[in-house]
Write an enzyme that holds these catalytic residues in place. Structure first.
Site, PDB file in Angstrom:
ATOM      1  N   HIS A  81       3.804   7.598 -16.018  1.00  0.00           N
ATOM      2  CA  HIS A  81       4.367   8.190 -17.239  1.00  0.00           C
ATOM      3  C   HIS A  81       5.190   7.153 -18.014  1.00  0.00           C
ATOM      4  O   HIS A  81       5.025   7.007 -19.226  1.00  0.00           O
ATOM      5  CB  HIS A  81       5.234   9.404 -16.865  1.00  0.00           C
ATOM      6  CG  HIS A  81       6.045   9.951 -17.993  1.00  0.00           C
ATOM      7  ND1 HIS A  81       5.637  11.025 -18.755  1.00  0.00           N
ATOM      8  CD2 HIS A  81       7.249   9.571 -18.494  1.00  0.00           C
ATOM      9  CE1 HIS A  81       6.556  11.272 -19.680  1.00  0.00           C
ATOM     10  NE2 HIS A  81       7.548  10.413 -19.541  1.00  0.00           N
ATOM     11  N   GLU A  82       6.052   6.439 -17.304  1.00  0.00           N
ATOM     12  CA  GLU A  82       6.922   5.456 -17.976  1.00  0.00           C
ATOM     13  C   GLU A  82       6.096   4.319 -18.579  1.00  0.00           C
ATOM     14  O   GLU A  82       6.345   3.900 -19.710  1.00  0.00           O
ATOM     15  CB  GLU A  82       7.967   4.902 -17.003  1.00  0.00           C
ATOM     16  CG  GLU A  82       8.908   5.945 -16.391  1.00  0.00           C
ATOM     17  CD  GLU A  82       9.667   6.766 -17.418  1.00  0.00           C
ATOM     18  OE1 GLU A  82       9.853   6.282 -18.554  1.00  0.00           O
ATOM     19  OE2 GLU A  82      10.053   7.907 -17.110  1.00  0.00           O
ATOM     20  N   HIS A 112       4.493   5.244 -21.853  1.00  0.00           N
ATOM     21  CA  HIS A 112       5.300   5.044 -23.065  1.00  0.00           C
ATOM     22  C   HIS A 112       5.092   3.630 -23.617  1.00  0.00           C
ATOM     23  O   HIS A 112       5.028   3.432 -24.827  1.00  0.00           O
ATOM     24  CB  HIS A 112       6.803   5.213 -22.764  1.00  0.00           C
ATOM     25  CG  HIS A 112       7.261   6.639 -22.672  1.00  0.00           C
ATOM     26  ND1 HIS A 112       7.124   7.539 -23.694  1.00  0.00           N
ATOM     27  CD2 HIS A 112       7.887   7.311 -21.675  1.00  0.00           C
ATOM     28  CE1 HIS A 112       7.656   8.710 -23.333  1.00  0.00           C
ATOM     29  NE2 HIS A 112       8.122   8.600 -22.102  1.00  0.00           N
ATOM     30  N   GLU A 149       6.512  12.424 -25.134  1.00  0.00           N
ATOM     31  CA  GLU A 149       6.503  12.866 -23.738  1.00  0.00           C
ATOM     32  C   GLU A 149       5.116  13.364 -23.327  1.00  0.00           C
ATOM     33  O   GLU A 149       4.605  13.001 -22.270  1.00  0.00           O
ATOM     34  CB  GLU A 149       7.545  13.967 -23.524  1.00  0.00           C
ATOM     35  CG  GLU A 149       8.967  13.466 -23.488  1.00  0.00           C
ATOM     36  CD  GLU A 149       9.135  12.300 -22.530  1.00  0.00           C
ATOM     37  OE1 GLU A 149       8.778  12.443 -21.343  1.00  0.00           O
ATOM     38  OE2 GLU A 149       9.584  11.241 -22.968  1.00  0.00           O
TER      39      GLU A 149
HETATM   40 ZN   LIG Z   1       9.029  10.080 -20.918  1.00  0.00          ZN
END
Ligand SMILES: [Zn+2]
Length: 266
Positions: free
Chosen positions: A127-128, A131, A190
């Site tokens: 997830h990170e 980004h 997100e």
């Molecule tokens: Zn995030």
């Protein structure tokens, strides 16, 4: 005065026209900064964090996190970062992790109590890194530049990449912008990072279904008393899980196609 405004408006629209990009999920983006500018800021922020925070000196903990992170970053296109990613475990009870442009990953030891296995840790790191792949830091800074809030570039990049120390800097931006513009923008980021992260973990040989368990654990760990920042910028846990489930079938197909099965031991 009028002339000046017109000239700068023209300049701004040229800037926008030349800086249009498409995110990995097909969303239009305005990116005004170069990759090397972002990488430099990421570098700088990471160096600062290593000076300020305690770094874990437990070999097993470090090699576990590195094992998961390396499996993930092996599947990040070199167009995103062409080099050796740096992974640091910070000895801190916060349940958090982040990734920065320029190939930097930070994991807090508090996260290791909530992410119960390598798959769940891979879900967070995926997830990170998602980004970073989708250039969310660049997009946020560019947006701020265009709406002329005169914010600090470093604060934007820190926030977009979820570096926890950025709170005070972000607060300086002002509540109106935070609620009116930054908030829905963050939720878009997100969801996008969730989808990219899901694909990335599956391609890297981690079971994508564990991402759902992870967010359930996160919710349980927060005990219904979620910090304000999480409350305001992150989607409701069920929204997040629904989004992951909607993309699960294709992630599972990727998972079954990959022969690689990491065995990271904690
Ligand atoms: Zn995030």
């Amino acid at each position: 005065m009028k002339m000046k405004f017109t000239a700068s408006a023209v300049a701004a629209s040229i800037l926008v026209l030349t800086a249009c990009a498409t995110s990995p999920t097909g969303r239009n983006q305005v990116l005004l900064y170069s990759e090397s500018q972002l990488a430099q800021m990421g570098d700088q922020a990471f160096t600062g964090m290593k000076e300020e925070l305690k770094i874990s000196n437990k070999p097993v903990q470090n090699s576990y996190v590195e094992c998961v992170a390396n499996a993930i970053t092996a599947n990040v296109p070199v167009s995103v970062f062409d080099g050796q990613w740096e992974v640091v475990v910070f000895d801190d009870e916060q349940v958090n992790a982040f990734a920065l442009p320029g190939g930097k990953i930070g994991v807090y030891t508090g996260l290791l109590n909530v992410a119960e296995n390598q798959h769940q840790l891979a879900a967070v790191i995926g997830h990170e890194v998602g980004h970073v792949i989708a250039e969310h830091g660049n997009e946020r800074m560019s947006q701020s530049t265009l709406i002329n809030v005169g914010t600090q570039a470093v604060g934007q990049i820190l926030s977009a990449n979820e570096v926890p120390q950025s709170g005070p800097i972000m607060a300086a931006i002002g509540l109106g912008v935070q609620v009116g513009v930054q908030l829905p923008f963050s939720r878009t980021h997100e969801s996008e990072a969730d989808v990219i992260g899901l694909q990335l973990m599956a391609k890297s040989g981690f079971d994508p279904r564990q991402s759902v368990n992870l967010w359930q654990n996160m919710e349980a760990a927060s005990g219904g008393d979620r910090p304000m920042e999480l409350l305001s910028t992150h989607p409701a846990p069920q929204t997040r899980i629904d989004n992951l489930q909607a993309n699960m079938q294709s992630a599972l197909a990727d998972y079954q196609l990959t022969a690689h099965r990491p065995k990271c031991q904690d």
